[in-house]
Design an enzyme around this catalytic site. Structure first.
Site, PDB file in Angstrom:
ATOM      1  N   SER A  17     -39.264 -24.294 -15.158  1.00 29.97           N
ATOM      2  CA  SER A  17     -38.628 -23.148 -15.824  1.00 29.97           C
ATOM      3  C   SER A  17     -37.117 -23.268 -15.980  1.00 29.97           C
ATOM      4  O   SER A  17     -36.530 -22.636 -16.847  1.00 29.97           O
ATOM      5  CB  SER A  17     -38.967 -21.850 -15.076  1.00 29.97           C
ATOM      6  OG  SER A  17     -38.447 -21.880 -13.771  1.00 29.97           O
ATOM      7  N   ASN A  67     -47.547 -21.527  -6.874  1.00 28.82           N
ATOM      8  CA  ASN A  67     -46.592 -22.077  -5.919  1.00 28.82           C
ATOM      9  C   ASN A  67     -47.161 -23.403  -5.419  1.00 28.82           C
ATOM     10  O   ASN A  67     -48.245 -23.425  -4.826  1.00 28.82           O
ATOM     11  CB  ASN A  67     -46.411 -21.086  -4.752  1.00 28.82           C
ATOM     12  CG  ASN A  67     -45.363 -21.568  -3.749  1.00 28.82           C
ATOM     13  OD1 ASN A  67     -44.937 -22.712  -3.775  1.00 28.82           O
ATOM     14  ND2 ASN A  67     -44.951 -20.675  -2.867  1.00 28.82           N
ATOM     15  N   TYR A 161     -33.938 -31.976   3.368  1.00 25.96           N
ATOM     16  CA  TYR A 161     -34.131 -32.403   1.976  1.00 25.96           C
ATOM     17  C   TYR A 161     -34.227 -33.929   1.895  1.00 25.96           C
ATOM     18  O   TYR A 161     -35.061 -34.480   1.178  1.00 25.96           O
ATOM     19  CB  TYR A 161     -32.956 -31.888   1.140  1.00 25.96           C
ATOM     20  CG  TYR A 161     -33.108 -32.023  -0.348  1.00 25.96           C
ATOM     21  CD1 TYR A 161     -34.061 -31.280  -1.050  1.00 25.96           C
ATOM     22  CD2 TYR A 161     -32.269 -32.858  -1.088  1.00 25.96           C
ATOM     23  CE1 TYR A 161     -34.183 -31.383  -2.429  1.00 25.96           C
ATOM     24  CE2 TYR A 161     -32.379 -32.962  -2.461  1.00 25.96           C
ATOM     25  CZ  TYR A 161     -33.338 -32.220  -3.132  1.00 25.96           C
ATOM     26  OH  TYR A 161     -33.446 -32.332  -4.499  1.00 25.96           O
ATOM     27  N   ALA A 163     -35.253 -35.911   4.273  1.00 27.35           N
ATOM     28  CA  ALA A 163     -36.562 -36.281   4.846  1.00 27.35           C
ATOM     29  C   ALA A 163     -37.677 -36.069   3.831  1.00 27.35           C
ATOM     30  O   ALA A 163     -38.554 -36.933   3.650  1.00 27.35           O
ATOM     31  CB  ALA A 163     -36.832 -35.453   6.105  1.00 27.35           C
TER      32      ALA A 163
END
Length: 250
Positions: A17, A67, A161, A163
């Site tokens: 989006s 999700n 992040y 990892a």
């Protein structure tokens, strides 16, 4: 237009989006013959705006809400979509959904660790695992994983992040070897500093001094590489990580 029996081919972009995801949707619509399946989690208005832009460049598409973290929701929504589009096939998957929750590791809350890992790494699993069987049966597919310079060199303040994205890099290389014989390629794209919502709060003037190209990248520059990897032209490239970072780390 005559009705043909050929399946309608789709490219699914998770987190499509906004930002890089939106740029990828638009570029795929411009360059390739795919209908674009624009996934979003919560921002329906932004997803519809992306769809408008896809249509503005002559493409076709639709939005789909789930999700990526929720395996059951991913499976249910994609199954319902397939049921409603019996003559459709998803040939391209761009695993772009990701979040950051930056902070020093010693102060990091467990939920900030888990949420970041869940979105990037488990999101990749949930979406790709659900769709790969059909790709294997059809003997064709393109899987493109959005990673990051953080997943390759590690970025302080982004242990979670780094990892998550580092794990997706390793998964990309392993999966590529499993499915290559079936003409499915699996590659990763690793952006550096790209102008987007995610980098809006960063001090660009200060940070660009460490970038050899002396600027932040544009989302469209990332999208061009994704579009190439989604095309038939890239059929002998698999298990690769392509850096788009202005020379900051290569």
């Amino acid at each position: 237009m005559e009705k043909s029996n050929a399946p309608i081919k789709y490219a699914l972009v998770t987190g499509g989006s906004r930002g890089i995801g939106r740029a990828v949707c638009i570029q795929l619509a411009k360059d390739l013959e795919y209908h674009i399946l624009i996934n979003y989690n919560s921002n329906a208005a932004a997803a519809k705006e992306t769809l408008k832009e896809v249509e503005a460049v002559g493409g076709q598409g639709e939005v789909i809400q789930f999700n990526v973290v929720d395996a059951q929701a991913v499976a249910a929504k994609l199954d319902v979509w397939q049921e409603n589009n019996k003559d459709a096939v998803i040939e391209v998957v761009v695993n772009n959904a990701g979040i950051t929750k930056d902070g020093l590791f010693m102060w990091m809350k467990p939920e900030d660790w888990h949420n970041v890992i869940n979105t990037s790494l488990n999101g990749f699993f949930n979406v790709t695992h659900h769709l790969i069987q059909k790709m294997l049966v059809n003997r064709y597919g393109r899987i493109i994983n959005m990673v990051s310079v953080s997943g390759l060199k590690g970025t302080p303040g982004q242990t979670n992040y780094s990892a998550a994205k580092g794990a997706v890099v390793a998964a990309t290389k392993a999966l590529a070897q499993e499915v290559a014989k079936r003409k499915i390629t699996v590659n990763a794209v690793a952006p550096g500093f790209i102008k987007s919502d995610m980098t809006a709060d960063l001090d660009e003037k200060e940070l660009k001094k460490m970038i050899p190209a002396n600027r932040f990248g544009e989302a469209e520059e990332v999208a061009h590489v994704v579009s190439f990897l989604a095309s038939e032209k890239s059929s002998y490239i698999t298990g690769e990580v392509i850096n788009i970072n202005g020379g900051i780390y290569s």
